[in-house]
Design a protein around this motif. Sequence first.
Motif, PDB file in Angstrom:
ATOM      1  N   CYS A 169       1.607 -14.192  -9.624  1.00 29.56           N
ATOM      2  CA  CYS A 169       2.513 -15.313  -9.854  1.00 29.56           C
ATOM      3  C   CYS A 169       2.277 -15.823 -11.272  1.00 29.56           C
ATOM      4  O   CYS A 169       1.136 -16.058 -11.671  1.00 29.56           O
ATOM      5  CB  CYS A 169       2.246 -16.427  -8.852  1.00 29.56           C
ATOM      6  N   LEU A 201       3.978 -20.891 -14.247  1.00 28.36           N
ATOM      7  CA  LEU A 201       3.625 -22.272 -13.916  1.00 28.36           C
ATOM      8  C   LEU A 201       3.392 -23.013 -15.222  1.00 28.36           C
ATOM      9  O   LEU A 201       2.269 -23.293 -15.621  1.00 28.36           O
ATOM     10  CB  LEU A 201       2.364 -22.301 -13.042  1.00 28.36           C
ATOM     11  N   ILE A 222       9.668 -18.866 -12.706  1.00 30.80           N
ATOM     12  CA  ILE A 222       8.529 -18.435 -11.895  1.00 30.80           C
ATOM     13  C   ILE A 222       8.703 -16.927 -11.696  1.00 30.80           C
ATOM     14  O   ILE A 222       9.781 -16.468 -11.311  1.00 30.80           O
ATOM     15  CB  ILE A 222       8.525 -19.142 -10.522  1.00 30.80           C
ATOM     16  N   TRP A 272       1.374 -26.251  -6.727  1.00 35.11           N
ATOM     17  CA  TRP A 272       2.565 -26.498  -7.545  1.00 35.11           C
ATOM     18  C   TRP A 272       3.773 -26.355  -6.640  1.00 35.11           C
ATOM     19  O   TRP A 272       3.790 -25.515  -5.737  1.00 35.11           O
ATOM     20  CB  TRP A 272       2.684 -25.472  -8.670  1.00 35.11           C
ATOM     21  N   LEU A 296       9.354 -28.507 -11.853  1.00 35.41           N
ATOM     22  CA  LEU A 296       8.033 -27.999 -11.470  1.00 35.41           C
ATOM     23  C   LEU A 296       7.047 -29.146 -11.511  1.00 35.41           C
ATOM     24  O   LEU A 296       7.025 -29.930 -12.461  1.00 35.41           O
ATOM     25  CB  LEU A 296       7.585 -26.896 -12.454  1.00 35.41           C
ATOM     26  N   MET A 338       2.840 -30.309 -10.384  1.00 35.56           N
ATOM     27  CA  MET A 338       1.543 -30.025  -9.794  1.00 35.56           C
ATOM     28  C   MET A 338       1.279 -31.168  -8.822  1.00 35.56           C
ATOM     29  O   MET A 338       1.320 -32.350  -9.206  1.00 35.56           O
ATOM     30  CB  MET A 338       0.449 -29.958 -10.850  1.00 35.56           C
TER      31      MET A 338
END
Length: 172
Positions: A43, A46, A76, A131, A165, A167
């Motif tokens: 992934c 981020l 992403i 996230w 996005l 966190m």
Amino acid sequence: MGDEFLLSAFKFNVWLTRSTTRPGSGDDPAPAVLGTGGAFAECSGLELEADVKEYLEGGRNDGVIRRVGRVKLAPIVLKRGMFSADAHSRANSDLWMWLTRMVSGVLPVTRYDGRIEIVAPNKQMTPLATWTFDRGLPQKVTGPTLNAKTGEIAIEELHIVHEGLRMVVEKK
């Protein structure tokens, strides 16, 4: 900053759940959940990047004024090995069908919210960092590079563009 330790970046879970914030209503042929924990091997994306605007003031030659602009969101990127439930099943095509339905003009366009968690290596799989992203759309799906000589695992790649996005800080 206190006692800190590095998070192991190789244990993570990804969930893609049909967004409930989409406008309108109607029948949506897409599955409610696309991915489950462990379905993806990599992934990335981020990241947030601020677009900072610079203004030059007349008569002020020793500096520049900087103002905050819009935030740029990176796609992403999820990579997974093409897999199936057992040796006699076909590969899972959910990611391809998501992009194909969108490109074909199937309405409503299905959007997925995502949750990406780095987890502790213990049996409880406690999230250490999380996230989330909103209203994702498939930008690109790439099939595997096939080479019979190397015998490498067939990897497919999904790029998801999204509208935010964050966190998430979990409370203890």
